[in-house]
Design a protein around this motif. Structure first.
Motif, PDB file in Angstrom:
ATOM      1  N   THR A 195       9.290 -41.489  10.091  1.00 23.43           N
ATOM      2  CA  THR A 195       9.613 -40.415  11.026  1.00 23.43           C
ATOM      3  C   THR A 195      10.638 -40.900  12.043  1.00 23.43           C
ATOM      4  O   THR A 195      10.528 -42.000  12.583  1.00 23.43           O
ATOM      5  CB  THR A 195       8.336 -39.955  11.748  1.00 23.43           C
ATOM      6  N   ARG A 200       0.123 -35.149   7.899  1.00 18.84           N
ATOM      7  CA  ARG A 200       0.888 -34.365   6.928  1.00 18.84           C
ATOM      8  C   ARG A 200       1.530 -35.276   5.883  1.00 18.84           C
ATOM      9  O   ARG A 200       1.460 -35.010   4.682  1.00 18.84           O
ATOM     10  CB  ARG A 200       1.955 -33.536   7.634  1.00 18.84           C
ATOM     11  N   ALA A 212       6.793 -39.448   2.578  1.00 14.57           N
ATOM     12  CA  ALA A 212       5.687 -38.967   1.751  1.00 14.57           C
ATOM     13  C   ALA A 212       5.969 -39.215   0.272  1.00 14.57           C
ATOM     14  O   ALA A 212       5.082 -39.627  -0.485  1.00 14.57           O
ATOM     15  CB  ALA A 212       5.459 -37.475   2.009  1.00 14.57           C
ATOM     16  N   ALA A 229      -4.794 -31.969  14.588  1.00 15.57           N
ATOM     17  CA  ALA A 229      -3.467 -31.892  13.985  1.00 15.57           C
ATOM     18  C   ALA A 229      -3.061 -30.453  13.712  1.00 15.57           C
ATOM     19  O   ALA A 229      -1.885 -30.091  13.828  1.00 15.57           O
ATOM     20  CB  ALA A 229      -3.440 -32.704  12.693  1.00 15.57           C
ATOM     21  N   VAL A 230      -4.028 -29.608  13.358  1.00 14.14           N
ATOM     22  CA  VAL A 230      -3.716 -28.206  13.046  1.00 14.14           C
ATOM     23  C   VAL A 230      -3.364 -27.432  14.317  1.00 14.14           C
ATOM     24  O   VAL A 230      -2.406 -26.660  14.356  1.00 14.14           O
ATOM     25  CB  VAL A 230      -4.905 -27.550  12.311  1.00 14.14           C
ATOM     26  N   SER A 253       5.296 -39.840  16.156  1.00 13.68           N
ATOM     27  CA  SER A 253       4.521 -40.389  15.043  1.00 13.68           C
ATOM     28  C   SER A 253       3.811 -41.620  15.572  1.00 13.68           C
ATOM     29  O   SER A 253       4.355 -42.355  16.402  1.00 13.68           O
ATOM     30  CB  SER A 253       5.428 -40.749  13.872  1.00 13.68           C
ATOM     31  N   ALA A 296      -0.346 -34.610  13.638  1.00 14.78           N
ATOM     32  CA  ALA A 296       0.127 -33.664  12.635  1.00 14.78           C
ATOM     33  C   ALA A 296       1.145 -34.319  11.702  1.00 14.78           C
ATOM     34  O   ALA A 296       1.098 -34.139  10.474  1.00 14.78           O
ATOM     35  CB  ALA A 296       0.748 -32.440  13.314  1.00 14.78           C
ATOM     36  N   VAL A 297       2.048 -35.120  12.262  1.00 17.65           N
ATOM     37  CA  VAL A 297       3.075 -35.779  11.445  1.00 17.65           C
ATOM     38  C   VAL A 297       2.439 -36.813  10.524  1.00 17.65           C
ATOM     39  O   VAL A 297       2.688 -36.836   9.313  1.00 17.65           O
ATOM     40  CB  VAL A 297       4.135 -36.433  12.354  1.00 17.65           C
ATOM     41  N   PHE A 333      -1.328 -36.713   3.605  1.00 19.62           N
ATOM     42  CA  PHE A 333      -1.878 -35.748   2.656  1.00 19.62           C
ATOM     43  C   PHE A 333      -0.875 -35.400   1.560  1.00 19.62           C
ATOM     44  O   PHE A 333      -1.234 -35.286   0.378  1.00 19.62           O
ATOM     45  CB  PHE A 333      -2.335 -34.486   3.381  1.00 19.62           C
ATOM     46  N   LEU A 334       0.391 -35.203   1.928  1.00 13.04           N
ATOM     47  CA  LEU A 334       1.408 -34.890   0.918  1.00 13.04           C
ATOM     48  C   LEU A 334       1.585 -36.050  -0.060  1.00 13.04           C
ATOM     49  O   LEU A 334       1.710 -35.839  -1.277  1.00 13.04           O
ATOM     50  CB  LEU A 334       2.735 -34.563   1.601  1.00 13.04           C
TER      51      LEU A 334
END
Length: 313
Positions: free
Chosen positions: A250, A109, A171, A58-59, A256, A105-106, A112-113
């Motif tokens: 998304t 993210r 999120a 993802a990074v 996504s 990544a989407v 985690f948020l």
């Protein structure tokens, strides 16, 4: 008259001669002990390794993706998995592998948020409710009970209906859903810690409530919160996929995993790979978060920790 020379005093045995190290090895920090025990659990170690790979994917998504997520090649539409397109292509000729990588990544993210927001707010509420008790506990936890009474997905949909669709609002919606979970876990853990001897001793010498909460109560109440964080990350990724599948998360053309499932369900009989690979990404991520949470629970539980250390696991 000269006396006979005195015998030299015998050298005292050194620590090394006695078979003991000359300097005692300092105890390892607790976090290193925890990582060591976690590494001895093969299931948790494999899950953590796979999750690390997913996070790195993802990074470095743009560097790893063979193509851009929205590069359209109509002549290659609905191609099955091949050497050129390992995960096949969709109905617009977009590479599924690239979209799965960029979708990580989407999805992560948002997860985690959402969990970070729920952790901060929920842990603060549970900390205050469990430590002060009485009317503070009643007011805060009754409000948490009201939130907890709503079905999770319906509450998230209600928040998105007010705020509108999008990754940021998703999120926020998922974070609001999980605030009561963290509040309850934190409160239960604090109730077991606040009357410990070291807390009462610090209170008796005049330590402030802020110092007691930050230096004694919260650190010792943290293990269940850490386990809950790992488990909540699994459900946050799943919730983001569900909301995106319903068209509330998304929005296209951003990739996504849940959105890719929604786009591929209409082609499930014609092109199985459109829904299979995003579904496997969700399955693998959620499974690994759950397995890691189980491993953390075993390692951070004092009784299990003693048994694992004693058995050499």
């Amino acid at each position: 008259m000269t006396g006979a020379p005195l015998p030299e005093p015998a050298a005292s045995p050194t620590a090394t001669d006695a078979g003991v190290p000359s300097t005692a090895r300092p105890p390892r920090p607790r976090w290193r002990q925890t990582l060591g025990l976690l590494a001895r659990n093969p299931t948790a170690a494999v899950a953590a390794t796979v999750l690390l790979g997913i996070v790195l994917m993802a990074v470095f998504d743009e560097s790893l993706a063979p193509e851009g997520p929205n590069v359209i090649a109509v002549e290659d539409r609905l191609q099955p998995p091949s050497l050129d397109h390992p995960f096949g292509t969709d109905d617009l000729g977009r590479d599924i592998l690239s979209r799965v990588i960029l979708g990580a990544a989407v999805s992560l993210r948002v997860g985690f948020l959402a969990v970070a927001f729920a952790l901060v707010v929920g842990a603060l509420i549970g900390l205050l409710a469990g430590y002060y008790g009485r009317w503070v506990d009643d007011v805060l936890m009754r409000f948490m009970d009201v939130l907890f009474a709503f079905p999770a997905v319906l509450l998230a949909i209600a928040v998105l209906a007010v705020r509108g669709p999008g990754a940021g609002n998703t999120a926020l919606a998922i974070g609001i859903v999980y605030i009561p979970v963290f509040a309850r876990v934190t409160r239960a853990s604090v109730l077991g810690v606040r009357e410990e001897v070291y807390v009462r001793a610090s209170r008796s010498v005049g330590a402030s409530d802020f110092r007691l909460l930050t230096r004694h109560v919260l650190p010792n109440a943290a293990p269940p919160i850490i386990v809950q964080t790992s488990i909540s990350l699994a459900f946050a990724v799943l919730a983001e996929a569900a909301l995106s599948f319903l068209g509330l998360g998304t929005q296209p053309p951003n990739p996504s995993w849940g959105l890719m499932l929604a786009e591929g369900r209409g082609f499930i009989d014609l092109a199985w790979w459109l829904a299979f690979f995003p579904g496997m990404a969700i399955f693998l991520t959620v499974l690994c978060f759950n397995l890691l949470g189980d491993g953390l629970r075993d390692v951070l539980d004092p009784r299990q920790r003693t048994l694992m250390a004693g058995s050499g696991r």
